[in-house]
Design an enzyme around this catalytic site. Structure first.
Site, PDB file in Angstrom:
ATOM      1  N   GLU A 202      41.442 -30.789  -8.913  1.00  0.00           N
ATOM      2  CA  GLU A 202      39.968 -30.822  -8.939  1.00  0.00           C
ATOM      3  C   GLU A 202      39.318 -31.338  -7.651  1.00  0.00           C
ATOM      4  OE1 GLU A 202      41.936 -32.034 -11.398  1.00  0.00           O
ATOM      5  OE2 GLU A 202      41.690 -30.407 -12.832  1.00  0.00           O
TER       6      GLU A 202
ATOM      7  N   GLU B  36      45.475 -22.183 -22.993  1.00  0.00           N
ATOM      8  CA  GLU B  36      46.351 -22.171 -21.810  1.00  0.00           C
ATOM      9  C   GLU B  36      46.796 -20.741 -21.479  1.00  0.00           C
ATOM     10  OE1 GLU B  36      46.575 -24.674 -19.983  1.00  0.00           O
ATOM     11  OE2 GLU B  36      46.306 -26.449 -21.223  1.00  0.00           O
TER      12      GLU B  36
ATOM     13  N   ARG C 217      45.734 -19.313 -17.856  1.00  0.00           N
ATOM     14  CA  ARG C 217      46.852 -19.196 -16.904  1.00  0.00           C
ATOM     15  C   ARG C 217      47.444 -17.787 -16.884  1.00  0.00           C
ATOM     16  NH1 ARG C 217      49.738 -25.096 -16.626  1.00  0.00           N
ATOM     17  NH2 ARG C 217      48.178 -26.221 -17.807  1.00  0.00           N
TER      18      ARG C 217
ATOM     19  N   ASP D  65      35.728 -30.705 -20.017  1.00  0.00           N
ATOM     20  CA  ASP D  65      35.492 -30.252 -18.644  1.00  0.00           C
ATOM     21  C   ASP D  65      35.164 -28.768 -18.463  1.00  0.00           C
ATOM     22  OD1 ASP D  65      38.105 -29.843 -19.489  1.00  0.00           O
ATOM     23  OD2 ASP D  65      39.072 -30.544 -17.663  1.00  0.00           O
TER      24      ASP D  65
END
Ligand code: DMJ
Length: 450
Positions: free
Chosen positions: A347, A110, A114, A217
């Site tokens: 998405e 993360e 980010r 993903d």
């Protein structure tokens, strides 16, 4: 009611209001900017420096370790939208108040997508060296996670300079390398290139997908994006992407009448997260990365339509997880919702953005605008926008994830911008929608030289 050409595959009627809006991208960009300002200023007033605001009651949280994740994740969107005061304000705060050196075990994944991603792209868009310095600071403090040229340990304590092993997954392990590749190029630090190179350890997994849902993903997304960021020069990566996309289309695609779904190898289970796939196929077509343009085009169109139709609920917003039920291959399918939440995820809008850039069919702008209107209607709170507990009852949660401003509003805004705004010939978006410039680099040839 009037008909808009290409509005949908069957040319359904579209109201005058929508037509006017779709043909007035500037007006829609203004509306998207207004939504961004609502979220940014509530965060500025009540949660500045914290990771997230709680948009129902102006509370705040430090769920990521207290490093101003919302501010940094949203900053490049503010830069793109030319919000000068907001950007100066954040810059000052980063300069005088911010550090990553916290006694907290951060998620390496993360923080890479980010925080490192947000700082790098803010540098890319402004050339302001402060952001690169901060990105370098983050990169250095994450390095204990990558000792011995391994895939990352999932957690790092930046203050104790210590990594911690524990539960992780292939998405976390295989989607930080794009960020480190770009950081390596910009700082000329070969240790970061070693991190980027660690992707070769997960190459086989990345090119043999068994699921496109969470925990898998972005590993697969990076199979294409690592190839593209290196200016499409690495033949091994290109072959890998094609192996992967073929396997997706042959093994993970469930055909149901006019719809295609993306399911797991051993279960007809699909998450909203998997809706990044049609956008990836579209990007592969636009970048000439695919060996089978026609097959990808057909799948991307059908999958984008499926993902848009997930929003066909009483709130007009999509549930997060569902099972797909079908009686036979090719028969129509029923969706059985497993998780009713709408988590403000990006998405579907991301794929709609790529499909618009690829096809220029007006229906994609209409679809994007429709979703935006439903979000405004059902997710608006006194202090921003919230995720929903249930897309049928419209019960609100009290959460505004940082990807709302970093991804959802950015992709929506780009959907109504010109192609030369972040032209995909020159830019690659990381999995958190942070744009990085392409550069000359070969992942696998680099590894054989070193
Ligand atoms: C984002 O943080 C990223 O897009 C990630 O790759 C997947 N999950 C969220 C958004 O849903």
């Amino acid at each position: 009611m009037i008909l808009v050409k290409n509005a949908t595959e069957t040319d359904q009627p579209v109201s005058k209001t929508i037509r006017r809006h779709v043909l007035s991208p500037l007006m829609i960009r203004n509306e998207i900017e207004a939504a961004f300002k609502i979220s940014w200023h509530a965060y500025r007033t009540y949660a500045w420096g914290y990771d997230e605001i709680k948009p129902m009651d102006a509370g705040k949280n430090n769920r990521w370790g207290g490093v101003a994740v919302t501010m940094i994740d949203a900053l490049d969107t503010a830069i793109l939208m030319n919000m000068k005061e907001e950007v100066i304000d954040a810059r000052q705060w980063l300069l005088y108040n911010w550090t990553f050196e916290k006694d907290h075990f951060f998620s390496v994944f993360e923080m890479s997508i980010r925080v490192l991603g947000g700082l790098l792209s803010s540098f890319e868009l402004t050339d302001d060296s402060l952001y690169l310095e901060k990105a370098n600071h983050v990169g250095k403090l994450l390095m204990p996670a990558f000792e011995n040229d391994h895939l990352p340990y999932p957690q790092v304590n930046a203050f104790q300079r210590k990594a911690r092993n524990g539960y992780t997954n292939v998405a976390e392990q295989g989607s930080v390398q794009l960020e480190f590749a770009r950081l390596a190029f910009l700082t000329n630090n070969s240790r970061y290139f070693t991190v980027a190179n660690s992707w070769k350890r997960i190459f086989h997994r990345a090119t043999h997908p068994t699921s496109l849902n969470g925990a898998h993903d972005s590993l697969h997304e990076y199979a294409l994006k690592l190839y593209l960021i290196g200016n499409a020069q690495d033949a091994v990566l290109r072959r890998g992407y094609n192996t992967m996309r073929k396997r997706i289309l042959s093994h993970l695609l469930l055909r149901c009448g006019k719809n295609f779904f993306l399911v797991e190898k051993n279960a007809n289970f699909m998450e909203h997260l998997a809706c990044f796939v049609p956008g990836m196929l579209a990007l592969g077509i636009m970048s000439n990365a695919t060996d089978d343009r026609d097959r990808d085009m057909a799948a991307a169109e059908k999958l984008t339509r499926t993902c848009y139709e997930l929003y066909n609920t009483p709130s007009g917003l999509a549930a997060d997880q569902f099972m797909v039920r079908t009686k036979c291959e090719g028969c129509s399918c029923r969706r059985h919702v497993k998780d009713y939440k709408f988590l403000l995820r990006p998405e579907t809008i991301e794929s709609i953005f790529y499909m618009w850039r690829l096809t220029k069919k007006v229906k994609y702008r209409i679809w994007g605008y429709n979703i935006f209107k439903k979000i405004r209607k059902h997710c608006r709170t006194p202090f921003g926008y919230t995720a929903l507990e249930n897309v049928y009852s419209m019960k609100k949660m009290n959460e505004q994830p940082s990807f709302w401003m970093a991804e959802v509003l950015k992709y929506l805004w780009l959907l109504f911008s010109e192609d030369n705004t972040l032209n995909i010939n020159d830019w690659v978006f990381n999995t958190e929608a942070h744009p990085f410039r392409k550069f000359d680099w070969r992942l696998f040839s680099f590894s054989s030289e070193s």
